[in-house]
Enzyme design. Structure first.
Site, PDB file in Angstrom:
ATOM      1  N   ASP A 197       0.817  -1.226   0.000  1.00 22.07           N
ATOM      2  CA  ASP A 197       0.000   0.000   0.000  1.00 22.07           C
ATOM      3  C   ASP A 197       0.847   1.270   0.000  1.00 22.07           C
ATOM      4  O   ASP A 197       0.434   2.298   0.535  1.00 22.07           O
ATOM      5  CB  ASP A 197      -0.955   0.026   1.209  1.00 22.07           C
ATOM      6  CG  ASP A 197      -1.776  -1.234   1.302  1.00 22.07           C
ATOM      7  OD1 ASP A 197      -2.242  -1.700   0.256  1.00 22.07           O
ATOM      8  OD2 ASP A 197      -1.941  -1.764   2.416  1.00 22.07           O
TER       9      ASP A 197
ATOM     10  N   LYS B 259       2.240   2.185  -5.162  1.00 20.40           N
ATOM     11  CA  LYS B 259       2.925   1.708  -6.375  1.00 20.40           C
ATOM     12  C   LYS B 259       2.091   1.974  -7.625  1.00 20.40           C
ATOM     13  O   LYS B 259       2.613   2.346  -8.665  1.00 20.40           O
ATOM     14  CB  LYS B 259       3.218   0.204  -6.263  1.00 20.40           C
ATOM     15  CG  LYS B 259       4.211  -0.140  -5.184  1.00 20.40           C
ATOM     16  CD  LYS B 259       4.434  -1.635  -5.070  1.00 20.40           C
ATOM     17  CE  LYS B 259       3.249  -2.401  -4.500  1.00 20.40           C
ATOM     18  NZ  LYS B 259       2.916  -2.101  -3.107  1.00 20.40           N
TER      19      LYS B 259
ATOM     20  N   GLY C  21      -4.193  -4.045  -4.374  1.00 19.40           N
ATOM     21  CA  GLY C  21      -5.191  -3.045  -4.778  1.00 19.40           C
ATOM     22  C   GLY C  21      -4.444  -1.784  -5.147  1.00 19.40           C
ATOM     23  O   GLY C  21      -4.051  -1.019  -4.276  1.00 19.40           O
ATOM     24  N   HIS C  22      -4.179  -1.604  -6.441  1.00 18.97           N
ATOM     25  CA  HIS C  22      -3.357  -0.479  -6.872  1.00 18.97           C
ATOM     26  C   HIS C  22      -4.265   0.675  -7.311  1.00 18.97           C
ATOM     27  O   HIS C  22      -4.943   0.602  -8.321  1.00 18.97           O
ATOM     28  CB  HIS C  22      -2.407  -0.914  -8.001  1.00 18.97           C
ATOM     29  CG  HIS C  22      -1.360  -1.875  -7.515  1.00 18.97           C
ATOM     30  ND1 HIS C  22      -0.442  -2.485  -8.314  1.00 18.97           N
ATOM     31  CD2 HIS C  22      -1.073  -2.298  -6.252  1.00 18.97           C
ATOM     32  CE1 HIS C  22       0.356  -3.256  -7.575  1.00 18.97           C
ATOM     33  NE2 HIS C  22      -0.027  -3.160  -6.325  1.00 18.97           N
TER      34      HIS C  22
ATOM     35  N   THR D 139      -6.283 -11.451   2.930  1.00 16.57           N
ATOM     36  CA  THR D 139      -7.335 -10.755   2.187  1.00 16.57           C
ATOM     37  C   THR D 139      -8.463 -11.718   1.803  1.00 16.57           C
ATOM     38  O   THR D 139      -9.456 -11.304   1.229  1.00 16.57           O
ATOM     39  CB  THR D 139      -6.763 -10.130   0.908  1.00 16.57           C
ATOM     40  OG1 THR D 139      -6.163 -11.178   0.139  1.00 16.57           O
ATOM     41  CG2 THR D 139      -5.712  -9.070   1.211  1.00 16.57           C
TER      42      THR D 139
ATOM     43  N   GLN E 203       2.307  -5.899  -3.110  1.00 12.96           N
ATOM     44  CA  GLN E 203       2.621  -5.978  -1.669  1.00 12.96           C
ATOM     45  C   GLN E 203       3.968  -5.293  -1.389  1.00 12.96           C
ATOM     46  O   GLN E 203       4.416  -4.488  -2.199  1.00 12.96           O
ATOM     47  CB  GLN E 203       2.622  -7.435  -1.177  1.00 12.96           C
ATOM     48  CG  GLN E 203       1.260  -8.090  -1.135  1.00 12.96           C
ATOM     49  CD  GLN E 203       0.780  -8.638  -2.454  1.00 12.96           C
ATOM     50  OE1 GLN E 203       1.504  -9.307  -3.140  1.00 12.96           O
ATOM     51  NE2 GLN E 203      -0.455  -8.357  -2.819  1.00 12.96           N
TER      52      GLN E 203
END
Ligand code: IMP
Length: 431
Positions: free
Chosen positions: A13, A16, A40-41, A128, A223
């Site tokens: 997080d 990126k 989750g980008h 997750t 990650q």
């Protein structure tokens, strides 16, 4: 032959997705090489705000070839949803290619991830629940199904029957859960295969041809280093390697082909899920950072734990990734802070150390030692040149460079694509 690996320097997080979206304007190809839809980008660009879980963040540039590499585990349902969402917003997806060697996340993987987390009880990892661990287990156990299998119904069925016999035995005996139907899974995945057909290929020649042409290739990590299976806070880690070394394996290039390793760090630390985090702030400051920065998981919506920048963990991350430079994101969150702290060491049972410990029980006992720096009151979000940053903000960036032993080459001052500024090369002290 510029190949850049962009990796998370902390617990994921770090931003990126935003950094790739900003820098991919100068790239020809972006390759996701690890993880799965646990990532989750988030990107904010002229098409809108997106949270991409699988598709590389270069997708917003129609001329950039986007590859989901062999090192990724792919949930085809999630991938199809993501393609549909992008198309709805007018984003072209014809340039997306998925490696036929990538492993599939199957319905029993997501189910087993949930059931195993329940079984762990208070010792839960806080995954997750996207089936990531069980899918990588099958890959290594040689019982996985791969994206390429979707293209041959007979082969897929044979492998599925063999694996599901084992999975259903596990579901019913260990977890007292009802078995899953082979027929249902088969027909669902054949349908996914038909829909994804045009995107599936052997991605190796694409990547190697691009390297031969001298194209700029960005390897998009998922990650962060401290969630690495080998070097993270084991067992509170993810099940694939987020490190730069994994960019080679997860895409099929040799390690000597990677020219630059760019570590992405947030100006502070966050972690989602269980496991130790030495600089966690369980107070108003931590809460303030969370609310100001919107620190809630992009995949699960869980509140992220927030704390001061941990340069001991950061330096460890620089080392194990071989970072050649760093990008610092979310610096604007500290606008208005009277002072900011950086963790420069830990006391473990009274003994000072600047090495990140191996055992999770040791990390749990780390008492952070802080250096306090003066803050700044100015708003930085519209600043477009490093020299315009408040002196104390520049001082903070320089202090981090020095502690990490790694030059900070870009600073991000907000979620939008254009809110990123280059840092003029400056000498820095290796610690
Ligand atoms: P898993 O990858 O879903 O198995 O989760 C293992 C650990 O990694 C949990 O603590 C998750 O919260 C964490 N994790 C997985 N993916 C991400 C990510 O993209 N960002 C931050 N944490 C993550």
């Amino acid at each position: 032959m510029p190949v850049l690996a962009l990796v998370g320097g902390q617990w994921g997080d770090e931003g990126k997705g935003k950094v790739i979206d900003s820098l991919a304007a100068n790239a020809n190809m972006v390759v996701r090489y690890a993880g799965g839809d646990n990532a989750g980008h988030t990107t904010v660009n002229p098409y809108g705000t997106f949270r991409l879980h699988l598709i590389p963040s270069g997708i917003f540039y129609p001329d950039v070839r986007c590859v989901i590499g062999n090192g990724v585990v792919v949930n085809p349902a999630v991938l199809l949803r993501e393609i549909a969402e992008l198309r709805q917003h007018g984003v072209e997806t014809h340039n997306l290619v998925v490696s036929d060697r990538a492993h599939l996340i199957m319905p029993y993987h997501t189910l087993l991830d949930k059931l195993e987390e329940q079984r762990r009880g208070p010792g839960a990892i806080g995954t997750t629940q996207r089936g990531i661990g069980p899918a990588f287990v099958d890959k290594v156990a040689r019982t996985g199904l791969r994206v390429g299998d979707l293209l041959d119904g007979a082969v897929f069925r044979r492998r599925l029957e063999s694996t599901m016999e084992q999975k259903n035995a596990l579901l019913t005996s260990l977890y007292a859960h009802s078995p899953l139907s082979v027929d249902d899974v088969y027909s669902q995945y054949m349908d996914y295969g038909a829909q994804l057909h045009a995107h599936i290929a052997d991605t190796l020649p694409l990547i190697h041809d691009a390297m031969q042409r001298g194209d700029t290739i960005m390897m998009e990590g998922a990650q962060g280093a401290l969630l690495d299976t080998d070097f993270g806070t084991y067992p509170y880690v993810t099940s694939s390697s987020p490190l730069a070394a994994s960019a080679a394996l997860g895409s099929g290039i040799g390690p000597t082909c990677i020219d630059r390793v760019i570590g992405v760090f947030k100006a502070y630390a966050t972690r989602v899920g269980s496991g130790p985090m030495p600089t966690e702030l369980k107070d108003d400051t931590g809460e303030f950072i969370r609310e100001k920065a919107g620190e809630y998981g992009a995949t699960t919506g869980r509140p992220r734990r927030c704390g001061w920048f941990d340069s001991v963990a950061g330096k460890f991350s620089v080392r194990i990734n071989g970072m050649t430079e760093a990008v610092l994101t979310h610096l604007d969150i500290f606008d208005g802070f009277e002072s900011v702290k950086i963790c420069t060491g830990y006391r473990i049972d009274g003994v000072l150390t600047t090495e990140f410990p191996t055992m999770v029980e040791m990390v749990e006992r780390c008492q952070p030692v802080y250096e306090e720096l003066p803050g700044w009151s100015e708003c930085t979000e519209h600043i477009s040149h490093f020299s315009q940053l408040p002196t104390n903000a520049r001082g903070y960036v320089d202090a981090l460079s020095s502690l990490l032993g790694c030059r900070v080459s870009f600073v991000s001052l907000g979620p939008r694509r254009e809110q990123i500024i280059a840092v003029a090369p400056s000498p820095f002290t290796h610690s």
